[in-house]
Design an enzyme around this catalytic site. Structure first.
Site, PDB file in Angstrom:
ATOM      1  N   CYS A 149       0.850  -1.192   0.000  1.00  0.00           N
ATOM      2  CA  CYS A 149       0.000   0.000   0.000  1.00  0.00           C
ATOM      3  C   CYS A 149       0.884   1.239   0.000  1.00  0.00           C
ATOM      4  CB  CYS A 149      -0.884   0.006   1.243  1.00  0.00           C
ATOM      5  SG  CYS A 149      -1.765  -1.545   1.520  1.00  0.00           S
ATOM      6  N   PHE A 183      -2.949   7.267   7.317  1.00  0.00           N
ATOM      7  CA  PHE A 183      -2.763   5.857   7.659  1.00  0.00           C
ATOM      8  C   PHE A 183      -3.956   5.271   8.416  1.00  0.00           C
ATOM      9  CE2 PHE A 183      -1.012   2.434  10.337  1.00  0.00           C
ATOM     10  CZ  PHE A 183      -0.415   1.641   9.381  1.00  0.00           C
ATOM     11  N   SER A 225       2.772  -4.371   3.473  1.00  0.00           N
ATOM     12  CA  SER A 225       3.665  -3.226   3.600  1.00  0.00           C
ATOM     13  C   SER A 225       2.827  -1.998   3.304  1.00  0.00           C
ATOM     14  CB  SER A 225       4.813  -3.304   2.588  1.00  0.00           C
ATOM     15  OG  SER A 225       5.563  -4.473   2.780  1.00  0.00           O
ATOM     16  N   CYS A 226       3.052  -0.921   4.043  1.00  0.00           N
ATOM     17  CA  CYS A 226       2.327   0.326   3.799  1.00  0.00           C
ATOM     18  C   CYS A 226       3.311   1.466   4.012  1.00  0.00           C
ATOM     19  CB  CYS A 226       1.131   0.458   4.745  1.00  0.00           C
ATOM     20  SG  CYS A 226       0.081   1.872   4.367  1.00  0.00           S
ATOM     21  N   VAL A 227       3.524   2.240   2.954  1.00  0.00           N
ATOM     22  CA  VAL A 227       4.502   3.307   3.026  1.00  0.00           C
ATOM     23  C   VAL A 227       3.919   4.599   2.472  1.00  0.00           C
ATOM     24  CG1 VAL A 227       6.479   1.743   2.872  1.00  0.00           C
ATOM     25  CG2 VAL A 227       5.504   2.708   0.788  1.00  0.00           C
TER      26      VAL A 227
END
Length: 125
Positions: free
Chosen positions: A76, A84, A102-104
């Site tokens: 993501c 977020f 994964s979320c960045v």
């Protein structure tokens, strides 16, 4: 490898496919909040853009003989990390199996959208 395409999700806007099936897995390209009926970004909030992204992913997975319940990994991308928590709320409405993720936050996303998501999922046997 099998290329996946559905008119119920946005067409690729570059030299790539909506998704590829290989060895029992479907790999989607990153999806942004394009409405496939108009080819436009209509949603303006992180909530509405995330919903459109999830609808697009769902349609691609359906075409690939998979579903949101088959997702094993998500990646993501958020334009603003402050989104977020709100993103997570909508994400959890659609992806309920708690896959790896994964979320960045990134500097920019295509078409100045707020969110992009790609997934890896198993296909139904």
């Amino acid at each position: 490898m099998i290329t996946v395409h559905t008119n119920k999700a946005p067409a690729a806007i570059g030299p790539y496919s909506q998704a590829i099936i290989n060895q029992g897995l479907v790999y989607t390209s990153g999806q942004i909040a394009i409405n496939p009926e108009t080819s436009n970004i209509e949603a303006t909030t992180i909530e509405d853009q995330t919903r459109q992204v999830m609808i697009n992913l769902s349609e691609i997975l359906k075409e690939a003989n998979s579903s949101m319940k088959n997702i094993i990994k998500t990646t993501c991308f958020l334009a603003d990390i402050k989104d977020f928590a709100t993103f997570n709320e909508v994400y959890a409405e659609y992806i309920t199996t708690n896959p790896a993720r994964s979320c960045v936050a990134v500097k920019d996303l295509p078409k100045a959208v707020l969110v992009e998501v790609e997934v890896i999922a198993t296909i139904n046997e």
